[in-house]
Design an enzyme around this catalytic site. Structure first.
Site, PDB file in Angstrom:
ATOM      1  N   HIS A 102     138.790 -13.186  67.676  1.00 54.73           N
ATOM      2  CA  HIS A 102     139.378 -12.690  66.401  1.00 54.73           C
ATOM      3  C   HIS A 102     140.626 -12.386  67.037  1.00 54.73           C
ATOM      4  CE1 HIS A 102     140.146 -10.188  63.233  1.00 54.73           C
ATOM      5  NE2 HIS A 102     138.884 -10.601  62.508  1.00 54.73           N
ATOM      6  N   ARG A 115     141.355 -17.982  62.461  1.00 57.09           N
ATOM      7  CA  ARG A 115     141.735 -17.200  63.544  1.00 57.09           C
ATOM      8  C   ARG A 115     141.557 -17.659  64.902  1.00 57.09           C
ATOM      9  NH1 ARG A 115     136.166 -13.633  61.614  1.00 57.09           N
ATOM     10  NH2 ARG A 115     137.210 -12.599  59.841  1.00 57.09           N
ATOM     11  N   HIS A 160     134.609 -12.320  69.200  1.00 56.46           N
ATOM     12  CA  HIS A 160     133.890 -11.742  68.088  1.00 56.46           C
ATOM     13  C   HIS A 160     132.766 -12.463  67.515  1.00 56.46           C
ATOM     14  CE1 HIS A 160     134.147  -9.866  63.977  1.00 56.46           C
ATOM     15  NE2 HIS A 160     134.213 -11.009  63.463  1.00 56.46           N
ATOM     16  N   ARG A 208     134.818 -20.632  62.699  1.00 53.80           N
ATOM     17  CA  ARG A 208     134.351 -19.855  61.381  1.00 53.80           C
ATOM     18  C   ARG A 208     135.528 -19.235  60.760  1.00 53.80           C
ATOM     19  NH1 ARG A 208     133.213 -15.042  59.797  1.00 53.80           N
ATOM     20  NH2 ARG A 208     133.208 -14.011  61.868  1.00 53.80           N
ATOM     21  N   LEU A 231     128.752 -13.532  56.611  1.00 56.74           N
ATOM     22  CA  LEU A 231     127.919 -12.799  55.782  1.00 56.74           C
ATOM     23  C   LEU A 231     127.213 -13.946  54.851  1.00 56.74           C
ATOM     24  CD1 LEU A 231     129.638  -9.392  54.580  1.00 56.74           C
ATOM     25  CD2 LEU A 231     128.036  -9.888  56.413  1.00 56.74           C
TER      26      LEU A 231
END
Length: 584
Positions: A238, A287, A354, A388, A394
């Site tokens: 991250h 990221r 992360h 990602r 989530l």
């Protein structure tokens, strides 16, 4: 009506993925036992701040679920299986509506429509959020639903129990052995279906944005029992973490989505380098791109703030009401832990480990190569490819919980009759070997500290398997990891009192972490290209002819044995991934 004659499904992990699966199974009248290392409301899902991606287009930008799908595949550098990702993106609005019915209070506009914020890797507002405590609010609402089903006798919780081992015969899962982290009591549970939802493995790197319970020990344990581990080389770094003494605090991507800017000094003037390098996306490039740019500026160009590995994340121009309401979690972290008022001074940040895009290999129904063992959430590999996108974690956690439940039901209803004698024999064998391992660790009397070994492993991984990798260093890292494994055999244990109990558990976790660390390193060593979070300057470009494939690691006593599997590209033909002009 409760399904009769079936053992309860075992779910290991009490975060969003695990709780969602539990509720969905209970709704189908299947009993569930949840095994959680910590109180479920303290699971790492609570740390997810920024939001969850789902297309509602309340801002009327012409967004669609197909655009969400395209951004996810593009952001993952074409390594995610496209059919599964497409289904996830199409299901996202339904998931949000389901969570609203549970009671999640997402932010709304004055007209009552869902408010949406920007997140990295896209150009449209599609991130639904609840301030900067989205994960916590969603987790608590799921936990309330679990409590409802507990009152009806459909779900049981076992908090403060750690997964130790599968119980299996040949290639079929029959149950689990778990251990109480306070009393060290061992317990076995029989079940034809076990769902692992134990999250990521950031603690392999020592300091990360992860909770300290994110050791990856459960995933490593089943990997050593025969489950394939996929894409271990892809670890998300991250861009914006605050480097604390023993913990790295994440500053959510939401801060940049609300107008935060990254900069450092160049020629004695502020240099907003992401905006200069990537004018179409600015501070909201994905990221992997942002982390590499910060690394380049600080390490290669030596332009870090105060000559250190850090740049500024500046929120001073963000409206005070946004800071206090939509970014309250970010502001509180800065003030409470670092005495920084982000309205008055910029935040010093640097990239940090992360998230694991890799995980246990599963089929389209989330079953591993061991029959009856399923994997969901961050500990599976399915949805993110090589990188990602923010706010997709989530979504993947809840979607995988949604998706796995009906397939678990189909599997257990199709099972043949149970073999009680076989169960008794396999359970006895696993319990016996677990007790022998415990006694061995308890009486270790060498001269090595497990905590020092863990610190050395974290330093090693952070140096050689971080943002930039090269084959010489990766080979050196694997050699040193094998040395650490040899030194593990010479650990000393202080087995007195409660500290002794925690030391015994940590030593076992450490061995599992070392095995997964080798998966990361060996998988990275083999992949001679740059894709997503895996960057090798000696192989600076993506090579689809050779490497458009999923890495599969199989445990052997000598180390991971690597093979590969084709990637599903049935909807989008892989093309150049670039964010320096117009992007996708």
């Amino acid at each position: 009506m409760v399904a009769k004659g079936l053992d309860p499904v075992i779910i290991v992990g009490g975060g969003l993925a695990g709780l969602t699966a539990a509720v969905r199974l209970a709704e189908k009248r299947i009993k569930v036992k949840i095994i959680s290392l910590c109180p479920t409301r303290r699971s790492h899902s609570a740390c997810a701040q920024g939001g969850i991606n789902a297309v509602f287009d309340t801002i009327h930008q012409g967004d669609s679920t197909y655009e969400h799908f395209l951004d996810t595949i593009y952001g993952g550098d074409y390594l995610a299986n496209q059919s599964s990702v497409k289904q996830m993106c199409e299901s996202a609005p339904e998931i949000i509506n389901y969570m609203i019915q549970m009671g999640v209070a997402y932010n709304r506009k004055e007209n009552g429509e869902l408010d949406l914020r920007m997140f990295g890797g896209g150009k449209k507002n599609r991130t639904v959020y609840a301030g900067t405590t989205t994960g916590q609010q969603m987790l608590h609402c799921c936990d309330e639903q679990v409590q409802k089903w507990m009152e009806q006798g459909m779900i049981e919780k076992y908090e403060s129990w750690e997964f130790v081992s599968l119980i299996k015969d040949d290639n079929r899962c029959n149950g689990v052995v778990v251990q109480n982290v306070d009393t060290l009591e061992l317990k076995s549970f029989r079940s034809n279906a076990v769902i692992l939802a134990t999250g990521g493995a950031g603690y392999i790197y020592g300091k990360s944005t992860n909770s300290l319970i994110n050791t990856g020990a459960a995933a490593s344990s089943v990997y050593q029992q025969g489950v394939l581990f996929a894409n271990g080389e892809f670890v998300q770094i991250h861009p914006t973490g605050i480097q604390g003494r023993d913990k790295i605090h994440l500053i959510s991507e939401a801060a940049r989505g609300e107008g935060g800017r990254i900069w450092t000094y160049k020629d004695n003037k502020p240099w907003y380098f992401l905006e200069e390098m990537y004018p179409e996306y600015g501070n909201l490039v994905p990221r992997d791109i942002a982390a590499r740019a910060i690394y380049e500026v600080c390490v290669k160009q030596r332009l870090g703030v105060d000559g250190e590995k850090q740049v500024y994340l500046d929120l001073r121009d963000v409206d005070e009401s946004i800071l206090q309401n939509r970014l309250a979690g970010v502001a509180n972290t800065c003030k409470n832990f670092y005495s920084i008022d982000p309205k008055k001074e910029p935040i010093k940040v640097f990239p940090a480990v992360h998230y694991f895009m890799g995980g246990l290999h599963v089929d389209n129904y989330h079953m591993t190569n061991i029959k009856g063992l399923f994997s969901i959430g961050e500990c599976d590999y399915m949805y993110h490819g090589a990188n990602r996108l923010g706010a997709n974690s989530l979504l993947a956690a809840i979607y995988s919980g949604f998706k796995v439940a009906p397939h678990v039901l189909d599997y257990i209803l199709g099972m043949e009759s149970k073999d009680d004698k076989l169960w008794q024999r396999t359970e006895h064998d696993v319990i016996t070997s677990t007790k022998e391992e415990y006694e061995r660790i308890k009486h270790m009397n060498g001269n090595e500290s497990p905590y020092k070994l863990h610190q050395e492993m974290g330093t090693l991984m952070s140096e050689y398997a971080f943002i930039e990798r090269n084959n010489r260093d990766l080979q050196k890292a694997d050699e040193k990891l094998q040395e650490l494994q040899e030194r593990w055999d010479n650990i000393t244990i202080n087995s007195s009192g409660n500290w002794g109990a925690s030391s015994i558990l940590f030593v076992r976790q450490l061995r599992h972490m070392m095995e997964l660390a080798r998966v990361v390193v060996i998988s990275a060593l083999h992949r001679n290209e740059s894709r997503g979070a895996h960057y090798k300057p000696e192989f600076p470009y993506r090579d689809d002819d050779k490497w458009l494939k999923t890495t599969l690691a199989k445990w052997t006593p000598q180390g991971p044995k690597i093979s590969y599997q084709e990637v599903d590209t049935s909807f989008i033909t892989p093309g150049t991934r670039s964010y320096d002009t117009k992007g996708r």
